[in-house]
Design a protein around this motif. Structure first.
Motif, PDB file in Angstrom:
ATOM      1  N   GLU A  86       7.081  13.716   2.113  1.00  0.00           N
ATOM      2  CA  GLU A  86       6.077  12.872   1.459  1.00  0.00           C
ATOM      3  C   GLU A  86       5.349  13.662   0.375  1.00  0.00           C
ATOM      4  OE1 GLU A  86       4.979   9.271   1.079  1.00  0.00           O
ATOM      5  OE2 GLU A  86       5.096   9.426   3.255  1.00  0.00           O
ATOM      6  N   SER A  87       4.993  14.889   0.712  1.00  0.00           N
ATOM      7  CA  SER A  87       4.276  15.716  -0.259  1.00  0.00           C
ATOM      8  C   SER A  87       5.174  16.078  -1.435  1.00  0.00           C
ATOM      9  CB  SER A  87       3.772  16.998   0.416  1.00  0.00           C
ATOM     10  OG  SER A  87       2.898  16.674   1.460  1.00  0.00           O
ATOM     11  N   ALA A  88       6.450  16.334  -1.121  1.00  0.00           N
ATOM     12  CA  ALA A  88       7.386  16.683  -2.194  1.00  0.00           C
ATOM     13  C   ALA A  88       7.520  15.539  -3.182  1.00  0.00           C
ATOM     14  CB  ALA A  88       8.742  17.035  -1.593  1.00  0.00           C
ATOM     15  N   VAL A  89       7.569  14.337  -2.653  1.00  0.00           N
ATOM     16  CA  VAL A  89       7.666  13.158  -3.535  1.00  0.00           C
ATOM     17  C   VAL A  89       6.381  13.013  -4.340  1.00  0.00           C
ATOM     18  CG1 VAL A  89       7.863  10.640  -3.569  1.00  0.00           C
ATOM     19  CG2 VAL A  89       9.335  11.987  -2.060  1.00  0.00           C
ATOM     20  N   ALA A  90       5.254  13.195  -3.670  1.00  0.00           N
ATOM     21  CA  ALA A  90       3.966  13.046  -4.357  1.00  0.00           C
ATOM     22  C   ALA A  90       3.809  14.061  -5.484  1.00  0.00           C
ATOM     23  CB  ALA A  90       2.820  13.174  -3.357  1.00  0.00           C
ATOM     24  N   ALA A  91       4.436  15.215  -5.311  1.00  0.00           N
ATOM     25  CA  ALA A  91       4.279  16.288  -6.295  1.00  0.00           C
ATOM     26  C   ALA A  91       5.199  16.132  -7.499  1.00  0.00           C
ATOM     27  CB  ALA A  91       4.539  17.633  -5.621  1.00  0.00           C
ATOM     28  N   LEU A  92       6.113  15.196  -7.447  1.00  0.00           N
ATOM     29  CA  LEU A  92       7.026  15.004  -8.579  1.00  0.00           C
ATOM     30  C   LEU A  92       6.280  14.527  -9.815  1.00  0.00           C
ATOM     31  CD1 LEU A  92       9.974  13.105  -6.846  1.00  0.00           C
ATOM     32  CD2 LEU A  92      10.075  15.399  -7.836  1.00  0.00           C
ATOM     33  N   PRO A  93       6.784  14.849 -10.980  1.00  0.00           N
ATOM     34  CA  PRO A  93       6.242  14.229 -12.189  1.00  0.00           C
ATOM     35  C   PRO A  93       6.341  12.695 -12.070  1.00  0.00           C
ATOM     36  CG  PRO A  93       7.734  16.012 -12.756  1.00  0.00           C
ATOM     37  CD  PRO A  93       7.870  15.801 -11.277  1.00  0.00           C
ATOM     38  N   ASP A  94       5.429  12.008 -12.716  1.00  0.00           N
ATOM     39  CA  ASP A  94       5.335  10.558 -12.537  1.00  0.00           C
ATOM     40  C   ASP A  94       6.655   9.824 -12.774  1.00  0.00           C
ATOM     41  OD1 ASP A  94       2.717  10.679 -11.808  1.00  0.00           O
ATOM     42  OD2 ASP A  94       1.933  10.252 -13.816  1.00  0.00           O
ATOM     43  N   GLY A  95       7.341  10.198 -13.841  1.00  0.00           N
ATOM     44  CA  GLY A  95       8.571   9.483 -14.178  1.00  0.00           C
ATOM     45  C   GLY A  95       9.630   9.630 -13.100  1.00  0.00           C
ATOM     46  N   TYR A  96       9.792  10.838 -12.605  1.00  0.00           N
ATOM     47  CA  TYR A  96      10.766  11.080 -11.542  1.00  0.00           C
ATOM     48  C   TYR A  96      10.378  10.301 -10.281  1.00  0.00           C
ATOM     49  CZ  TYR A  96      12.548  15.196 -14.098  1.00  0.00           C
ATOM     50  OH  TYR A  96      13.091  16.044 -15.016  1.00  0.00           O
ATOM     51  N   ARG A  97       9.096  10.476  -9.925  1.00  0.00           N
ATOM     52  CA  ARG A  97       8.634   9.890  -8.671  1.00  0.00           C
ATOM     53  C   ARG A  97       8.808   8.368  -8.684  1.00  0.00           C
ATOM     54  NH1 ARG A  97       3.961  11.594  -8.966  1.00  0.00           N
ATOM     55  NH2 ARG A  97       2.981   9.675  -9.685  1.00  0.00           N
ATOM     56  N   THR A  98       8.493   7.765  -9.806  1.00  0.00           N
ATOM     57  CA  THR A  98       8.562   6.314  -9.871  1.00  0.00           C
ATOM     58  C   THR A  98       9.973   5.821  -9.586  1.00  0.00           C
ATOM     59  OG1 THR A  98       6.792   6.293 -11.489  1.00  0.00           O
ATOM     60  CG2 THR A  98       8.166   4.333 -11.378  1.00  0.00           C
ATOM     61  N   VAL A  99      10.934   6.408 -10.261  1.00  0.00           N
ATOM     62  CA  VAL A  99      12.312   5.946 -10.082  1.00  0.00           C
ATOM     63  C   VAL A  99      12.806   6.258  -8.667  1.00  0.00           C
ATOM     64  CG1 VAL A  99      14.690   6.233 -10.863  1.00  0.00           C
ATOM     65  CG2 VAL A  99      12.835   6.143 -12.534  1.00  0.00           C
ATOM     66  N   LEU A 100      12.471   7.441  -8.175  1.00  0.00           N
ATOM     67  CA  LEU A 100      12.922   7.818  -6.839  1.00  0.00           C
ATOM     68  C   LEU A 100      12.333   6.885  -5.771  1.00  0.00           C
ATOM     69  CD1 LEU A 100      13.717  11.179  -5.414  1.00  0.00           C
ATOM     70  CD2 LEU A 100      11.975   9.915  -4.188  1.00  0.00           C
ATOM     71  N   VAL A 101      11.044   6.590  -5.878  1.00  0.00           N
ATOM     72  CA  VAL A 101      10.408   5.706  -4.891  1.00  0.00           C
ATOM     73  C   VAL A 101      11.012   4.311  -4.973  1.00  0.00           C
ATOM     74  CG1 VAL A 101       8.236   4.538  -4.291  1.00  0.00           C
ATOM     75  CG2 VAL A 101       8.248   7.000  -4.731  1.00  0.00           C
ATOM     76  N   LEU A 102      11.164   3.825  -6.180  1.00  0.00           N
ATOM     77  CA  LEU A 102      11.679   2.460  -6.320  1.00  0.00           C
ATOM     78  C   LEU A 102      13.124   2.357  -5.830  1.00  0.00           C
ATOM     79  CD1 LEU A 102      10.203   1.401  -9.786  1.00  0.00           C
ATOM     80  CD2 LEU A 102       9.384   0.789  -7.493  1.00  0.00           C
ATOM     81  N   TYR A 131       0.835  -1.202   0.000  1.00  0.00           N
ATOM     82  CA  TYR A 131       0.000   0.000   0.000  1.00  0.00           C
ATOM     83  C   TYR A 131       0.874   1.258   0.000  1.00  0.00           C
ATOM     84  CZ  TYR A 131      -3.839   3.105   1.402  1.00  0.00           C
ATOM     85  OH  TYR A 131      -4.766   4.115   1.464  1.00  0.00           O
ATOM     86  N   ALA A 132       1.954   1.212   0.766  1.00  0.00           N
ATOM     87  CA  ALA A 132       2.841   2.375   0.840  1.00  0.00           C
ATOM     88  C   ALA A 132       3.469   2.667  -0.520  1.00  0.00           C
ATOM     89  CB  ALA A 132       3.927   2.125   1.891  1.00  0.00           C
ATOM     90  N   VAL A 133       3.999   1.638  -1.159  1.00  0.00           N
ATOM     91  CA  VAL A 133       4.681   1.889  -2.431  1.00  0.00           C
ATOM     92  C   VAL A 133       3.682   2.291  -3.513  1.00  0.00           C
ATOM     93  CG1 VAL A 133       4.712  -0.525  -3.235  1.00  0.00           C
ATOM     94  CG2 VAL A 133       6.449   1.050  -4.024  1.00  0.00           C
ATOM     95  N   VAL A 134       2.516   1.680  -3.495  1.00  0.00           N
ATOM     96  CA  VAL A 134       1.509   2.022  -4.506  1.00  0.00           C
ATOM     97  C   VAL A 134       1.038   3.459  -4.344  1.00  0.00           C
ATOM     98  CG1 VAL A 134      -0.875   1.559  -5.206  1.00  0.00           C
ATOM     99  CG2 VAL A 134       0.736  -0.330  -4.968  1.00  0.00           C
ATOM    100  N   ARG A 135       0.775   3.852  -3.113  1.00  0.00           N
ATOM    101  CA  ARG A 135       0.345   5.245  -2.868  1.00  0.00           C
ATOM    102  C   ARG A 135       1.380   6.228  -3.388  1.00  0.00           C
ATOM    103  NH1 ARG A 135      -3.036   7.362   1.521  1.00  0.00           N
ATOM    104  NH2 ARG A 135      -1.327   8.804   1.865  1.00  0.00           N
ATOM    105  N   ARG A 136       2.640   5.933  -3.118  1.00  0.00           N
ATOM    106  CA  ARG A 136       3.690   6.870  -3.533  1.00  0.00           C
ATOM    107  C   ARG A 136       3.841   6.886  -5.044  1.00  0.00           C
ATOM    108  NH1 ARG A 136       6.730   4.858   1.560  1.00  0.00           N
ATOM    109  NH2 ARG A 136       6.112   6.501   2.997  1.00  0.00           N
ATOM    110  N   LEU A 137       3.695   5.731  -5.662  1.00  0.00           N
ATOM    111  CA  LEU A 137       3.824   5.699  -7.118  1.00  0.00           C
ATOM    112  C   LEU A 137       2.673   6.441  -7.792  1.00  0.00           C
ATOM    113  CD1 LEU A 137       5.053   2.036  -7.695  1.00  0.00           C
ATOM    114  CD2 LEU A 137       6.383   4.139  -7.938  1.00  0.00           C
ATOM    115  N   LEU A 138       1.505   6.395  -7.180  1.00  0.00           N
ATOM    116  CA  LEU A 138       0.344   7.053  -7.781  1.00  0.00           C
ATOM    117  C   LEU A 138       0.369   8.562  -7.562  1.00  0.00           C
ATOM    118  CD1 LEU A 138      -2.489   4.522  -6.906  1.00  0.00           C
ATOM    119  CD2 LEU A 138      -1.419   4.904  -9.118  1.00  0.00           C
ATOM    120  N   GLY A 139       1.157   9.021  -6.611  1.00  0.00           N
ATOM    121  CA  GLY A 139       1.269  10.460  -6.388  1.00  0.00           C
ATOM    122  C   GLY A 139      -0.061  11.091  -6.068  1.00  0.00           C
TER     123      GLY A 139
END
Lengths: 177, 185
Positions: free
Chosen positions: A116-132, A34-42
């Motif tokens: 958390e908010s800063a990560v959520a606000a990233l463009p999808d491509g950035y956020r995905t790689v950063l979270v992973l 749930y944590a990783v999915v939430r972050r990936l979905l931004g």
């Protein structure tokens, strides 16, 4: 990598369709999924529950094919990550931007922004790689395989994602001052 | 998260700053399980305890249909809305059925008739003591053999169902009733 005896028994029981075993497995692994999915979905994190549900559906259907070559948690989170990426793609990922995060989500950040908010606000491509990479601990090779991109792309996206997070946090600090 | 963090936040240590786990909504588990059941990937009846419950319910149903001593049975599905299962147990070990039983049976029948007239009783019956069988379950544990009878009663709430149970001759004569809400989709 062989699953622990306890987890192996649970997986066998889930293969037989035993609900109690599935519930035990669910409670053990869902918080991380749930944590990783939430972050990936931004910003679309409200869809996280549907994505997790879909991930478990796929995982249970394929559990008989789980060979224990990785931890089960890694395997099932991988399925959740793929489901999340599909959800992002289906709804149209925003274009990657160089440098600072932009867009609606970025403008909406309030003064109490946190990481958390800063990560959520990233463009999808950035956020995905950063979270992973930075949160999930995946290697660039694994990310490249998961996302079907080049390793070099993963590295550059990560570098830009980190810059964007730094800039976002600096900007917020500046506004506070 | 502190507001006065250093400008050059160390993003490489994000793993230590973001929680690796987030507790999902409490109702998600049930939704996931329901989805898996609907997809045929889970079979709730295969849990041992669920199977025992099923067998007990089936045995109770069959025996109840074949005895019918008290004539409690009402018209099926006469109650709309929430329904409750009343499980009737004796106070202590079961007593032999004796000559006074007919009078007690009439009390039960009168109480049941009152509820039936108001559309509250769906069905009910007394259970045979001798004709029973335990089927399944590998641990050899025995199910409660003192259960004497059951009712299915319609009530607006658990509180109302308890009120009905308290007014029954079974409780009046020292028996015990376990009231269970019937889960309906």
């Amino acid at each position: 990598m062989t699953p622990s005896a306890d987890e192996g028994a649970l997986l066998d029981a889930v293969c037989r369709g035993e609900e109690a075993a599935f519930r035990a497995l669910y409670r053990r692994h869902t918080p991380r999924m749930y944590a990783v999915v939430r972050r990936l979905l931004g910003a679309r994190r409200a869809e996280a529950e549907d994505v997790v549900q879909e991930a478990w559906l796929r995982a249970v259907k394929r559990v008989a094919s789980f060979r224990g070559e990785s931890l089960f948690s890694t395997w099932v989170c991988g399925i959740a990550i793929r489901c999340a990426m599909e959800a992002v793609r289906q709804r149209g990922a925003p274009e990657l931007a160089d440098g600072v995060t932009t867009g609606h989500e970025g403008r909406q950040l309030d003064l109490a922004i946190d990481l958390e908010s800063a990560v959520a606000a990233l463009p999808d491509g950035y956020r995905t790689v950063l979270v992973l990479h930075d949160v999930e601990g995946r290697t660039h090779a694994e990310i490249a395989e998961l996302l079907e991109i080049e390793e070099g792309t993963s590295k550059s996206q990560l570098s830009r994602a980190r810059q964007a997070v730094r800039a976002c946090l600096r900007g917020t600090r500046g506004e506070q001052e | 998260m502190s507001r006065d963090r250093t400008p050059d936040v160390d993003c490489e240590s994000l793993a230590g700053q973001l929680a690796p786990e987030i507790e999902p909504p409490a109702d998600l588990e049930q939704r996931v399980v329901a989805g898996l059941r609907a997809a045929g990937a889970l079979k709730p009846g295969r849990r041992r305890w669920a199977m025992r419950d099923l067998v007990a319910a089936a045995a109770m149903f069959v025996v109840g249909l074949t005895v019918g001593v008290y004539g409690w049975r009402g018209s099926p599905e006469t109650a709309d809305g929430p329904r409750f299962l009343f499980l009737l147990y004796p106070d202590g070990p079961s007593q032999p059925r004796g000559p006074g039983e007919d009078a007690i049976a009439r009390e039960y029948a009168a109480w049941a008739a009152g509820l039936r007239r108001s559309g509250r009783i769906v069905t009910g019956d007394r259970l045979s003591r001798g004709r029973r069988a335990d089927v399944g379950g590998a641990d050899g544990g025995s199910l409660d053999s003192t259960l004497e009878g059951f009712f299915i009663v319609g009530a607006d709430s658990l509180q109302e169902a308890v009120h009905f149970a308290e007014g029954s001759p079974h409780v009046r004569h020292g028996g015990r009733i376990v009231v269970r809400a019937i889960d309906t989709p």
